[in-house]
Design an enzyme around this catalytic site. Sequence first.
Site, PDB file in Angstrom:
ATOM      1  N   ARG A  44      41.627  47.690  14.726  1.00 54.61           N
ATOM      2  CA  ARG A  44      42.625  47.131  13.805  1.00 54.61           C
ATOM      3  C   ARG A  44      42.183  47.274  12.359  1.00 54.61           C
ATOM      4  NH1 ARG A  44      46.330  43.059  15.758  1.00 54.61           N
ATOM      5  NH2 ARG A  44      46.158  42.902  18.007  1.00 54.61           N
ATOM      6  N   LYS A 178      29.880  50.589  41.460  1.00 50.05           N
ATOM      7  CA  LYS A 178      28.436  50.351  41.608  1.00 50.05           C
ATOM      8  C   LYS A 178      27.941  51.134  42.824  1.00 50.05           C
ATOM      9  CE  LYS A 178      28.450  45.802  39.425  1.00 50.05           C
ATOM     10  NZ  LYS A 178      27.525  45.911  38.298  1.00 50.05           N
ATOM     11  N   GLU A 212      25.777  34.702  38.342  1.00 50.93           N
ATOM     12  CA  GLU A 212      25.228  35.243  37.096  1.00 50.93           C
ATOM     13  C   GLU A 212      24.386  34.168  36.433  1.00 50.93           C
ATOM     14  OE1 GLU A 212      27.946  37.940  34.740  1.00 50.93           O
ATOM     15  OE2 GLU A 212      29.373  36.629  35.723  1.00 50.93           O
ATOM     16  N   ASP A 231      38.406  35.817  37.008  1.00 48.98           N
ATOM     17  CA  ASP A 231      37.471  36.779  36.428  1.00 48.98           C
ATOM     18  C   ASP A 231      36.784  37.626  37.497  1.00 48.98           C
ATOM     19  OD1 ASP A 231      36.108  38.002  34.343  1.00 48.98           O
ATOM     20  OD2 ASP A 231      34.437  36.592  34.406  1.00 48.98           O
ATOM     21  N   HIS A 236      37.017  41.770  41.415  1.00 46.48           N
ATOM     22  CA  HIS A 236      35.855  42.433  42.018  1.00 46.48           C
ATOM     23  C   HIS A 236      35.613  42.017  43.479  1.00 46.48           C
ATOM     24  CE1 HIS A 236      35.239  43.531  37.968  1.00 46.48           C
ATOM     25  NE2 HIS A 236      34.559  42.476  37.572  1.00 46.48           N
TER      26      HIS A 236
HETATM   27  C1  BG6 Z   1      33.230  41.349  34.272  1.00 47.06           C
HETATM   28  C2  BG6 Z   1      33.511  39.898  34.005  1.00 47.06           C
HETATM   29  O1  BG6 Z   1      34.308  41.952  34.916  1.00 47.06           O
HETATM   30  O2  BG6 Z   1      32.065  41.447  35.078  1.00 47.06           O
HETATM   31  C3  BG6 Z   1      32.326  39.214  33.353  1.00 47.06           C
HETATM   32  O3  BG6 Z   1      34.641  39.782  33.147  1.00 47.06           O
HETATM   33  C4  BG6 Z   1      31.075  39.435  34.172  1.00 47.06           C
HETATM   34  O4  BG6 Z   1      32.552  37.827  33.171  1.00 47.06           O
HETATM   35  C5  BG6 Z   1      30.900  40.910  34.476  1.00 47.06           C
HETATM   36  O5  BG6 Z   1      29.965  38.948  33.443  1.00 47.06           O
HETATM   37  C6  BG6 Z   1      29.736  41.122  35.426  1.00 47.06           C
HETATM   38  O6  BG6 Z   1      29.516  42.490  35.561  1.00 47.06           O
HETATM   39  P1  BG6 Z   1      28.110  43.018  36.039  1.00 47.06           P
HETATM   40  O7  BG6 Z   1      28.301  44.478  36.222  1.00 47.06           O
HETATM   41  O8  BG6 Z   1      27.137  42.678  34.948  1.00 47.06           O
HETATM   42  O9  BG6 Z   1      27.790  42.283  37.288  1.00 47.06           O
END
Ligand code: BG6
Length: 451
Positions: A44, A178, A212, A231, A236
């Site tokens: 932007r 992955k 995490e 999320d 995922h």
């Molecule tokens: C993302 C999420 O899709 O994946 C994040 O929005 C998360 O919140 C991340 O931290 C984790 O990805 P990875 O590859 O580090 O496990």
Amino acid sequence: MASPVIVVFGITGDLSKRKLLPALYHLLSQDILPEDTKIVGVSRKDLDPNELLNTVELCVLERDNICDPIGMARVKNALSTIKLDPTEPADFTKLKQHLDSFDSHDERERLMYMSVPADAFEPIITNLAASDLNGPRNRLLLEKPFGYDLQSAQQLLKLINAEFDEEQIYRIDHYLAKETAQNLLAFRLHNPIFSPLWNAEHIQRVHIIATEKLGIENRIGFYEQTGAMRDLIQSHLIQLLAITMMDLPTDMSSEAIHVSKQHFMEQLIPADANTAERGQYMGYSNEVGIKSATETYAKVFLKHSAERWQGTEIVLETGKAMAEKSTQIIVEFNTPHERRRNSLTFHIQPNEGIGLDLVVKKPGFGEHMQHAELDFRYSDTFKNIVEIDAYERVLMDAVRGDQSLFASDREVLASWQVLQPIVDKWAASGDGMHSYTMGATPEEVCSDRSE
Ligand code: BG6
């Protein structure tokens, strides 16, 4: 074929710095992307390409501790920037002129990478189409979230599908890219000893858990709208689940994989919201500056309607600010006479590998049995292999036009459909939120529950 142009909308954002820019640097420096690839950073604000180059160097150094000058020279050669307001049609005309200037004899394929907040999607899509940037050689790479719930996902899909064909749309789920997630399907295909066991008669429970250590960092706006369930679970973890449990595809083509995956996801039974658990780490509300009811931990129990899976318990669990960074798929087998079940664990990250938990007799006179693991780790078996980052794979697959690792529109809708009861329940009230200390283990999060 001419080299591609990769257009990154939101080049100054967090994802771009953490993942995309280092990925583009690697692909160029290792000659995986052709040397005369073009990268256009869209922002932007006015953005000096040299300033962006410095950012690339810093990001690469932060990740790899080393940055190769030849690789950087290639990035410099490829990189240009353009200022664009997503709601300003004239800016898209300029973008088109800029992109057209890269074409010589051949028309270049264009990858439009959307690393932008959800509310910028609509004007960008509309203006791309109005500027004739939606023809067949233009591909859209979309970062999640794909909507906020079932209804908004339907609206978003309608908007995008009105301007782009499904073959042009790449909905990114970087967990599918992955290495171990990729290996999962190959493992199932090439180790037929497990095939007769891959059903509810033998599998008691499939537990996918992604924790995490990090909290939400600075992504307050994004996370407040999203929460742990949207999320990670809606995207995922459901995708990983499908790869784990779906019927094996008839072949390894993108079409066949999507047919199996979609079929599996559409047969998941909408969740019973009363069984789902959520939690928030202590200090979260202070961090976001309001008393928030957004969950940073979620655990969801699901069932599948196919005869093959009736009776198998499915658990998807995720949390931020927890004891460790770890993603695992744990397949627990029915072993009614044993205290602990045999299990097959796919270690998605870190220390990627596959483990099989067995019961063995302890040496000696007694009959004491104990657990032992057959443990395969990629790093032990494949030494000196250059790791491919998930984002590098995502970018290369999109350049090659391979949609196998991306989520289809039907898959996105199916996953919302399954989780909508929980979305509704959690939106209606903040009741039942566990509060956990940062660094907690998954068991500790729900330990305050009074049964
Ligand atoms: C993302 C999420 O899709 O994946 C994040 O929005 C998360 O919140 C991340 O931290 C984790 O990805 P990875 O590859 O580090 O496990």
